[in-house]
Design a protein around this motif. Structure first.
Motif, short mmCIF file in Angstrom:
data_model
loop_
_atom_site.label_atom_id
_atom_site.label_comp_id
_atom_site.label_asym_id
_atom_site.label_seq_id
_atom_site.Cartn_x
_atom_site.Cartn_y
_atom_site.Cartn_z
N TYR A 1 0.81 -1.22 0.00
CA TYR A 1 0.00 0.00 0.00
C TYR A 1 0.84 1.26 0.00
O TYR A 1 0.37 2.34 -0.28
CB TYR A 1 -1.03 -0.01 1.15
N THR A 2 2.12 1.12 0.31
CA THR A 2 2.99 2.29 0.29
C THR A 2 3.49 2.61 -1.12
O THR A 2 4.20 3.58 -1.32
CB THR A 2 4.23 2.02 1.17
N ASP A 3 3.10 1.79 -2.09
CA ASP A 3 3.68 1.90 -3.44
C ASP A 3 3.44 3.26 -4.08
O ASP A 3 4.35 3.88 -4.60
CB ASP A 3 3.10 0.80 -4.33
N ASN A 4 2.19 3.67 -4.11
CA ASN A 4 1.90 4.98 -4.71
C ASN A 4 0.54 5.46 -4.20
O ASN A 4 -0.22 4.71 -3.58
CB ASN A 4 1.94 4.92 -6.24
N PHE A 5 0.24 6.68 -4.49
CA PHE A 5 -0.97 7.35 -4.00
C PHE A 5 -2.25 6.57 -4.30
O PHE A 5 -3.06 6.33 -3.41
CB PHE A 5 -1.02 8.73 -4.67
N PHE A 6 -2.39 6.13 -5.53
CA PHE A 6 -3.64 5.45 -5.91
C PHE A 6 -3.68 4.02 -5.38
O PHE A 6 -4.75 3.50 -5.06
CB PHE A 6 -3.85 5.49 -7.42
N ALA A 7 -2.51 3.39 -5.27
CA ALA A 7 -2.46 2.04 -4.70
C ALA A 7 -2.82 2.10 -3.22
O ALA A 7 -3.49 1.21 -2.69
CB ALA A 7 -1.08 1.44 -4.90
#
Lengths: 269, 482
Positions: free
Chosen positions: B176-182
């Motif tokens: 979940y830390t991958d990117n804003f939308f993830a």
């Protein structure tokens, strides 16, 4: 030119003027073509030969500024290119176009079926089409392999021109206009193409050959020869005119410098 | 003289055939997003505690993140508090136990979309999970697949029935830390498909999910997780449509694929979300994170996508090539017409030895469409003998569309071979004239030329879908030659 009364000419061009980018290339063409006839249109580079072929076929980059043309009684110039082809006016291209990823057989089948639909005939399925095309391919000695390659991609000059003739044989036009079909061919390929053209000849069909050289006419005997210079037909005659041109060149028929028209035509391509 | 004017750039403009709305009673949560909304969603789905904790952690991480703006896209500001995060067709009592109990209105919707949910009908060789707004409404062929040990169905069901699998793999490819939308997706995702293929099993049919956005002002946040255990094989397809609406709607999905040793996952997408109207009003914002993990040696993941819909498509289906000899493939067709924008491509990260990747991208831009290919081929230090080849071709129709290519290459191992080729061409008036002079209509000619251009990608799609995709490309360009 002959005494037999004909019901209706296939093609009747009157006072046709056409230009591209404001440059006038055709300056009043009159031409009548009847069923069964073969006409050769000759002339030096830049005289407007290819422009005439393209305007008749419906190329939209040229604008017709005066005059008109009728084909089988229709106002030819009001028809879209695909309508002209379906009605039976098909152009054999001087520079056949490559279409990557589209197999030759796919294009040919789509074309044949588009024309058949227009004529109220049932569309051919894959098997029927294959049978038809195998038969026609023998005419131009075309290897099977070219059916499955992308349209004109990687074809040799001779293969491209044979492919154009194959399309004519498949589409069975009333009027085939062959634009410099002989250019870029070696002598063997020229003979094959010429035989293909001769096989197209028939009482119901007319052929207009646009050519620079007499060479092709040694194999395909025209009924009429017209010489185009500066966008006008400056001389018409029988097949012997072609031989005279071969001997004397075009210079004696040209009245004014051809440079502007040549430039314009080069751009139009 | 009046020549019949048929200019290539007039071919733009089309009808979207899937734009209808289904009238169903819905169960929605209040607009906006806070921890209470997340708790509510989790409660509605009857989730175990670990799921809620994961969602809340994701939400807290998301709150600290900023919306990214590095893509070559013009995006109208998104108000994340003005979105409805959960909307589901109201269930009568317990909810459907089998397909026979699914609301007939919903069955009709899928029928209309050409995806009948009756197992005996047309898509007999394909198992379908149908996702309607926030929930899965039914899955076909589940029992038959279960006999082989294959788990296929909605994500919610998997959370209840196979929590150990979900817990082990969820977020292991796209944290979940991958990117804003993830991160947003992890916090609020409502459903999606889950699939597990046990060791050595070759899935006998195509698995597919059909995503449908129906409700107004909602976002769709689904999550798909596919695991192919050692030596397993699965081919999975997704299709997407939405009604025509004047507002933009956000679709922020996450897809995670895990391929263990010798496993092969083939993932195909035919994306046809509502693209907006001719003036660029409305349409779906398709902001998706898709990533595959070739975790085991000799594993293989292939992404094939045909993207014709959405106002904006922003996604990079990627592959982490961790196992030795792993293979990653990306085949993409992205078509933008009218005012559509696409910024899409892939990331191939070579970690294991002798890993290979192939990228074939075809972008088609018509109208005012903007099409960007953005791709990364990265070879890490240990990726001895890695090879990557990419090919990006762009086709322009008319003179108001744009094509852009941003290839990124990072190589940290001297034995690697990385190649990139790119080309841009225009559908020539002469190609079109040539076809028309053979009696072919301008519409058919353009469709033929575009399909020819995309052939290398379309041939990667499963048969039935290749035919659909070809038709779709034709429809999507309808009106771009008049």
């Amino acid at each position: 030119m002959d005494n037999v009364r004909r019901p209706q000419p296939l093609l009747q061009v009157e006072g046709l003027h056409a230009s591209v980018d404001g440059k006038e290339i055709l300056r009043g063409i009159d031409l009548t073509v009847n069923a069964g006839e073969v006409h050769a249109i000759m002339g030096p580079n830049g005289s407007g030969k290819s422009t005439l072929a393209q305007v008749l076929a419906g190329r939209e980059s040229f604008s017709v500024t005066a005059g008109g043309a009728r084909f089988l009684g229709h106002d030819l110039l009001s028809l879209a290119p695909e309508e002209r082809a379906r009605e039976g006016l098909v152009l054999g291209f001087q520079y056949p176009v490559e279409i990557p990823g589209v197999s030759n057989v796919y294009l040919l089948k789509a074309a044949v079926n588009a024309v058949r639909r227009h004529r109220g005939l049932a569309e051919l399925d894959a098997m029927e089409f294959l049978k038809l095309i195998r038969e026609k391919m023998q005419l131009v000695e075309m290897p099977d392999e070219l059916l499955y390659r992308s349209v004109n991609e990687g074809f040799s000059g001779g293969e491209k021109k044979r492919n154009e003739i194959l399309q004519m044989a498949l589409l069975e036009p009333r009027l085939a206009i062959l634009d410099e079909t002989d250019s870029g061919l070696d002598i063997d390929a020229l003979q094959v193409v010429a035989e293909g053209i001769n096989a197209l000849r028939g009482p119901g069909r007319a052929i207009v050959l646009v050519t620079h050289y007499q060479r092709l006419l040694g194999y395909v005997q025209p009924d009429f020869v017209h010489v185009l210079a500066h966008g006008r037909i400056v001389k018409s005659g029988g097949k012997e005119l072609a031989l005279e041109l071969e001997r004397r060149g075009y210079g004696w028929l040209e009245e004014a410098p051809a440079a502007p028209a040549r430039e314009a035509e080069a751009r139009a391509r | 003289m009046a020549q019949p004017a048929t200019k290539l750039d007039e071919l733009v403009g089309r009808e979207y055939p899937h734009g209808f709305v289904t009238e169903v009673e819905t169960d929605t949560v209040p607009r906006g997003l806070d921890e209470d909304v997340i708790r509510l969603i989790s409660r509605k789905k009857d989730e175990p505690a670990f799921m809620l904790e994961w969602r809340l952690a994701a939400f807290r991480a998301w709150q600290k993140m900023a919306e990214p703006h590095w893509a070559h896209l013009r995006i109208a500001p998104i108000d994340y508090q003005d979105i409805i995060y959960y909307s589901a067709p109201k269930q009568r009592g317990e909810g459907p136990k089998s397909l026979d109990e699914v609301d007939p209105e919903l069955l009709k919707t899928y029928e209309k979309l050409g995806v009948p949910l009756h197992e005996r009908e047309r898509l007999a060789g394909v198992a379908v999970d149908a996702v309607f707004d926030s929930v899965s409404v039914g899955t076909t062929f589940q029992a038959k697949l279960a006999e082989m040990g294959i788990v296929f169905g909605s994500f919610s069901e998997a959370v209840r029935k196979h929590p150990e699998l979900v817990r082990r793999y969820l977020g292991s490819v796209v944290p979940y830390t991958d990117n804003f939308f993830a991160a947003l997706n992890a916090a609020v995702f409502t459903d999606g498909s889950f699939c597990y293929i046990p060791p050595g099993v070759r899935c006998p049919m195509e698995l597919s999910t059909y995503f449908r956005i129906n409700a107004k002002e909602t976002g769709q946040f689904e999550r798909t997780l596919i695991i192919a255990d050692e030596g397993a094989y699965v081919s999975y397809l997704e299709g997407c449509t939405a009604p025509m609406r004047d507002e933009n709607q956000l679709h922020a999905a996450v897809v995670e694929l895990v391929a263990h040793e010798r496993a092969h996952i083939k993932y195909s997408t035919v994306q046809n979300w509502y693209p907006g109207d001719r003036e660029g009003k409305g349409g779906i914002y398709n902001f998706v994170t898709k990533r595959g993990d070739c975790r085991g040696a000799n594993s293989r993941i292939s992404w094939t996508q045909v993207e014709t819909g959405s106002a904006i498509t922003w996604k990079y289906p990627s592959v982490l090539l961790r196992g030795d000899n792993a293979v990653g493939e990306f085949y993409s067709v992205a078509l933008t017409n009218n005012w559509q924008q696409a910024d899409t491509g892939t990331k191939m990260i070579h970690i294991g030895r002798n890993t290979r990747s192939t990228i074939v991208s075809k972008g088609i831009s018509a109208g005012h469409g903007q099409n960007t290919y953005r791709g990364l081929s990265k070879v890490l230090k240990g990726a001895e003998g890695a090879r990557s080849h990419s090919e990006c071709d762009s086709l322009l129709l008319g003179d108001t569309s744009g094509a852009h290519t941003f290839p990124y290459i990072e190589v940290r191992n001297p034995t690697a071979t990385v190649e990139h080729e790119a080309s841009t061409s225009r559908i020539g008036e002469d190609q079109l004239f040539y076809c028309r002079q053979r009696g072919i209509s301008p519409e058919d000619a353009v469709s033929m030329i575009v399909n020819g251009f995309c052939k290398d990608v379309l041939k990667e799609l499963p048969m039935e879908f290749a035919v659909e995709a070809q038709k779709l490309l034709g429809v999507s360009l309808e009106g771009s030659v008049g």
